[in-house]
Design a protein around this motif. Sequence first.
Motif, mmCIF file in Angstrom:
data_model
loop_
_atom_site.group_PDB
_atom_site.id
_atom_site.type_symbol
_atom_site.label_atom_id
_atom_site.label_comp_id
_atom_site.label_asym_id
_atom_site.label_seq_id
_atom_site.Cartn_x
_atom_site.Cartn_y
_atom_site.Cartn_z
ATOM 1 N N VAL A 19 54.094 39.293 24.218
ATOM 2 C CA VAL A 19 53.832 38.035 24.289
ATOM 3 C C VAL A 19 52.976 37.703 25.645
ATOM 4 O O VAL A 19 53.341 38.261 26.533
ATOM 5 N N ALA A 20 51.849 36.678 25.511
ATOM 6 C CA ALA A 20 51.102 36.239 26.441
ATOM 7 C C ALA A 20 51.104 34.886 26.434
ATOM 8 O O ALA A 20 51.295 34.210 25.448
ATOM 9 N N ARG A 22 44.174 29.926 36.614
ATOM 10 C CA ARG A 22 45.656 30.041 36.051
ATOM 11 C C ARG A 22 45.758 31.373 35.361
ATOM 12 O O ARG A 22 46.738 32.142 35.420
ATOM 13 N N ALA A 23 44.811 31.901 34.579
ATOM 14 C CA ALA A 23 44.602 33.366 34.107
ATOM 15 C C ALA A 23 44.972 34.421 35.035
ATOM 16 O O ALA A 23 45.955 35.142 34.886
ATOM 17 N N ALA A 24 44.279 34.419 36.292
ATOM 18 C CA ALA A 24 44.471 35.271 37.277
ATOM 19 C C ALA A 24 45.916 35.295 37.965
ATOM 20 O O ALA A 24 46.599 36.367 38.127
ATOM 21 N N TRP A 58 46.582 32.906 29.335
ATOM 22 C CA TRP A 58 46.273 34.178 29.399
ATOM 23 C C TRP A 58 44.922 34.543 28.952
ATOM 24 O O TRP A 58 44.574 34.295 27.926
ATOM 25 N N PRO A 59 44.148 35.420 29.944
ATOM 26 C CA PRO A 59 42.597 35.715 29.537
ATOM 27 C C PRO A 59 42.700 36.653 28.233
ATOM 28 O O PRO A 59 43.606 37.417 27.760
ATOM 29 N N SER A 60 41.747 36.034 27.189
ATOM 30 C CA SER A 60 41.884 37.034 25.932
ATOM 31 C C SER A 60 41.186 38.342 26.188
ATOM 32 O O SER A 60 41.563 39.226 25.212
ATOM 33 N N THR A 79 43.204 47.006 30.913
ATOM 34 C CA THR A 79 42.689 45.652 30.645
ATOM 35 C C THR A 79 42.575 44.651 31.644
ATOM 36 O O THR A 79 41.641 43.916 32.000
ATOM 37 N N ALA A 80 43.707 44.600 32.184
ATOM 38 C CA ALA A 80 43.910 43.609 33.326
ATOM 39 C C ALA A 80 43.166 44.039 34.570
ATOM 40 O O ALA A 80 42.615 43.409 34.942
ATOM 41 N N GLU A 81 43.177 45.250 34.776
ATOM 42 C CA GLU A 81 42.271 45.783 35.944
ATOM 43 C C GLU A 81 40.774 45.575 35.670
ATOM 44 O O GLU A 81 40.296 44.999 36.712
ATOM 45 N N ASN A 82 40.509 45.928 34.447
ATOM 46 C CA ASN A 82 38.979 45.590 34.216
ATOM 47 C C ASN A 82 38.663 44.066 34.428
ATOM 48 O O ASN A 82 37.722 43.749 35.039
#
Length: 123
Positions: free
Chosen positions: A5-6, A105-107, A10-12, A25-28
């Motif tokens: 769940v995101a 918000r996403a970060a 949440w960033p696509s 993917t989060a780190e990138n």
Amino acid sequence: MASYVAPPGWPSQVRPPDAPMWERTAENWLLDISPPEFRSYPVLRRHPVVLARFAVLHVEASQLACNRGLSQARAELRDVADLDVVEAAVQAWHAESARLLGVRRAAGLVEEAIRGRRFRARL
């Protein structure tokens, strides 16, 4: 089958928490929204939670700069640019402010997930 769940915002580009390779993917993504120099700091490459904090602070600083630019645009530019150019600059500041609001918000959500928060689906 696992359900990941995101939350809204949440960033696509980032897989939901606990999905395979989600932290990569989060780190990138965090590196992509940060200044290029962040890639050269080993501590940021080795510790995702530190990278997330740096990225959030960078976005917040960008928001402050955007707000300052917006508040000063007309006074600072009126003597060096035509009125239509000044208004276009103001509109650009507004657009950037809206973009940064979403990025912040996403970060923040990514940082929370890296710190261990998990999200549940809501009806």
